[in-house]
Design a protein around this motif. Structure first.
Motif, PDB file in Angstrom:
ATOM      1  N   VAL A 161      18.783  10.243  10.533  1.00 34.88           N
ATOM      2  CA  VAL A 161      17.536  10.925  10.857  1.00 34.88           C
ATOM      3  C   VAL A 161      17.014  11.584   9.589  1.00 34.88           C
ATOM      4  N   GLN A 162      15.769  11.261   9.224  1.00 34.90           N
ATOM      5  CA  GLN A 162      15.095  11.900   8.100  1.00 34.90           C
ATOM      6  C   GLN A 162      13.929  12.675   8.686  1.00 34.90           C
ATOM      7  N   ILE A 163      13.964  14.008   8.575  1.00 36.13           N
ATOM      8  CA  ILE A 163      12.892  14.835   9.113  1.00 36.13           C
ATOM      9  C   ILE A 163      11.733  14.818   8.119  1.00 36.13           C
ATOM     10  N   LEU A 164      10.571  14.389   8.589  1.00 36.08           N
ATOM     11  CA  LEU A 164       9.386  14.250   7.738  1.00 36.08           C
ATOM     12  C   LEU A 164       8.474  15.464   7.820  1.00 36.08           C
ATOM     13  N   ASP A 165       8.522  16.178   8.965  1.00 30.03           N
ATOM     14  CA  ASP A 165       7.633  17.308   9.212  1.00 30.03           C
ATOM     15  C   ASP A 165       8.268  18.154  10.308  1.00 30.03           C
ATOM     16  N   VAL A 203      26.018  21.800  16.455  1.00 30.45           N
ATOM     17  CA  VAL A 203      24.562  21.889  16.479  1.00 30.45           C
ATOM     18  C   VAL A 203      24.066  22.135  15.062  1.00 30.45           C
ATOM     19  N   PHE A 204      23.062  21.364  14.653  1.00 33.52           N
ATOM     20  CA  PHE A 204      22.506  21.454  13.306  1.00 33.52           C
ATOM     21  C   PHE A 204      21.008  21.716  13.402  1.00 33.52           C
ATOM     22  N   ASN A 205      20.508  22.616  12.582  1.00 36.61           N
ATOM     23  CA  ASN A 205      19.071  22.849  12.463  1.00 36.61           C
ATOM     24  C   ASN A 205      18.607  22.113  11.215  1.00 36.61           C
ATOM     25  N   VAL A 206      17.774  21.103  11.422  1.00 33.89           N
ATOM     26  CA  VAL A 206      17.357  20.214  10.346  1.00 33.89           C
ATOM     27  C   VAL A 206      15.843  20.327  10.194  1.00 33.89           C
ATOM     28  N   LYS A 207      15.387  20.486   8.954  1.00 30.06           N
ATOM     29  CA  LYS A 207      13.950  20.681   8.724  1.00 30.06           C
ATOM     30  C   LYS A 207      13.399  19.631   7.776  1.00 30.06           C
ATOM     31  N   ALA A 208      12.081  19.644   7.615  1.00 37.09           N
ATOM     32  CA  ALA A 208      11.383  18.665   6.778  1.00 37.09           C
ATOM     33  C   ALA A 208      12.064  18.522   5.420  1.00 37.09           C
ATOM     34  N   GLY A 209      12.262  17.281   5.012  1.00 39.18           N
ATOM     35  CA  GLY A 209      12.897  16.986   3.735  1.00 39.18           C
ATOM     36  C   GLY A 209      14.400  16.817   3.828  1.00 39.18           C
ATOM     37  N   GLU A 210      14.972  17.088   5.008  1.00 38.41           N
ATOM     38  CA  GLU A 210      16.427  16.979   5.181  1.00 38.41           C
ATOM     39  C   GLU A 210      16.789  15.756   6.017  1.00 38.41           C
ATOM     40  N   THR A 211      18.026  15.310   5.834  1.00 44.61           N
ATOM     41  CA  THR A 211      18.541  14.112   6.490  1.00 44.61           C
ATOM     42  C   THR A 211      19.909  14.413   7.073  1.00 44.61           C
ATOM     43  N   LYS A 218       0.857  -1.182   0.000  1.00 43.97           N
ATOM     44  CA  LYS A 218       0.000   0.000   0.000  1.00 43.97           C
ATOM     45  C   LYS A 218       0.895   1.235   0.000  1.00 43.97           C
ATOM     46  N   ILE A 219       0.532   2.241  -0.784  1.00 48.90           N
ATOM     47  CA  ILE A 219       1.283   3.493  -0.793  1.00 48.90           C
ATOM     48  C   ILE A 219       0.947   4.257   0.483  1.00 48.90           C
ATOM     49  N   LEU A 220       1.982   4.654   1.212  1.00 52.88           N
ATOM     50  CA  LEU A 220       1.807   5.319   2.501  1.00 52.88           C
ATOM     51  C   LEU A 220       2.624   6.600   2.565  1.00 52.88           C
ATOM     52  N   ASN A 221       2.167   7.539   3.352  1.00 51.40           N
ATOM     53  CA  ASN A 221       2.939   8.732   3.670  1.00 51.40           C
ATOM     54  C   ASN A 221       3.395   8.555   5.116  1.00 51.40           C
ATOM     55  N   LEU A 222       4.694   8.374   5.331  1.00 58.25           N
ATOM     56  CA  LEU A 222       5.202   8.051   6.657  1.00 58.25           C
ATOM     57  C   LEU A 222       4.773   9.043   7.731  1.00 58.25           C
ATOM     58  N   LYS A 223       4.722  10.332   7.396  1.00 60.80           N
ATOM     59  CA  LYS A 223       4.369  11.313   8.431  1.00 60.80           C
ATOM     60  C   LYS A 223       2.922  11.182   8.890  1.00 60.80           C
ATOM     61  N   ASP A 224       2.092  10.491   8.104  1.00 61.69           N
ATOM     62  CA  ASP A 224       0.701  10.274   8.509  1.00 61.69           C
ATOM     63  C   ASP A 224       0.535   9.054   9.414  1.00 61.69           C
ATOM     64  N   MET A 276      10.077  12.321  12.554  1.00 56.54           N
ATOM     65  CA  MET A 276      11.289  11.812  11.895  1.00 56.54           C
ATOM     66  C   MET A 276      11.223  10.313  11.744  1.00 56.54           C
ATOM     67  N   LEU A 277      11.966   9.841  10.755  1.00 52.52           N
ATOM     68  CA  LEU A 277      12.210   8.421  10.588  1.00 52.52           C
ATOM     69  C   LEU A 277      13.664   8.209  11.009  1.00 52.52           C
ATOM     70  N   LEU A 278      13.866   7.357  12.000  1.00 48.37           N
ATOM     71  CA  LEU A 278      15.206   7.059  12.504  1.00 48.37           C
ATOM     72  C   LEU A 278      15.590   5.659  12.078  1.00 48.37           C
ATOM     73  N   THR A 279      16.725   5.543  11.392  1.00 46.10           N
ATOM     74  CA  THR A 279      17.259   4.260  10.986  1.00 46.10           C
ATOM     75  C   THR A 279      18.636   4.093  11.619  1.00 46.10           C
ATOM     76  N   VAL A 280      18.797   3.041  12.425  1.00 42.43           N
ATOM     77  CA  VAL A 280      20.080   2.778  13.084  1.00 42.43           C
ATOM     78  C   VAL A 280      20.623   1.462  12.539  1.00 42.43           C
ATOM     79  N   ILE A 281      21.866   1.521  12.060  1.00 38.33           N
ATOM     80  CA  ILE A 281      22.537   0.343  11.524  1.00 38.33           C
ATOM     81  C   ILE A 281      23.760   0.057  12.392  1.00 38.33           C
ATOM     82  N   LYS A 282      23.834  -1.166  12.910  1.00 40.82           N
ATOM     83  CA  LYS A 282      24.939  -1.567  13.778  1.00 40.82           C
ATOM     84  C   LYS A 282      25.821  -2.559  13.046  1.00 40.82           C
ATOM     85  N   GLY A 283      27.119  -2.471  13.306  1.00 40.11           N
ATOM     86  CA  GLY A 283      28.083  -3.380  12.658  1.00 40.11           C
ATOM     87  C   GLY A 283      28.195  -4.717  13.321  1.00 40.11           C
TER      88      GLY A 283
END
Length: 111
Positions: free
Chosen positions: A62-66, A77-85, A12-18, A104-111
Motif C-alpha cells: 500500500v502506497q498512500i498518495l493523499d 495497527v499502523f497509522n500510515v500517511k501520504a508518502g508512506e508505504t 504521459k507524465i501523470l500524478n496518480l492521486k489525480d 492509495m495505490l495497491l499492488t498485490v503480487i501472488k506467487g
C-alpha cells in the motif's frame, strides 16, 4: 499486442492521486493492471470508510498518495500517511480504515 496496463494514459507524465476522485461516503477503485500473478489498483476512500479485514494469497503493498489511513495487519495497527508505504504479507488478516479521506495505490503480487 495488448497492453497489460489499462485505464491510464501511456507516454504521459501523470500524478496518480489525480487519476481518482473522492466521493462522499464511498470507496472508489480504478484497476490499472490485473493479470494472474499481479494486480495494481488505485483507491480513494472517504473519511470513515474502510475495507474490512480479509486475507489475500499475495503480498500487498500500500502506497498512500493523499490523506491518512489506519491499517491493521494481524494484531498490529499502523497509522500510515501520504508518502508512506506498508507491506501486508500474504495469508495474514489485514484491513484498513480512512481516519481522514485518503488515496492509495495497491499492488498485490501472488506467487
Amino acid at each position: 499486442m495488448n497492453n497489460l496496463i489499462k485505464n491510464i494514459e501511456f507516454s504521459k507524465i501523470l500524478n496518480l492521486k489525480d487519476l481518482i476522485s473522492y466521493q462522499e461516503g464511498q470507496v472508489i477503485s480504478r484497476t490499472l493492471a490485473q493479470i494472474p500473478h499481479a494486480n495494481i489498483t488505485l483507491f480513494s476512500l472517504d473519511k470513515g470508510e474502510g475495507i474490512s479485514t480479509h486475507v489475500t494469497a499475495g503480498d500487498a503493498m500500500v502506497q498512500i498518495l493523499d490523506g491518512a489511513a489506519e491499517i491493521t495487519i494481524g494484531d498490529e495497527v499502523f497509522n500510515v500517511k501520504a508518502g508512506e508505504t506498508i507491506i501486508m504479507p500474504s495469508n495474514v488478516p489485514h484491513g484498513l480504515e480512512a481516519v481522514e479521506r485518503f488515496k492509495m495505490l495497491l499492488t498485490v503480487i501472488k506467487g
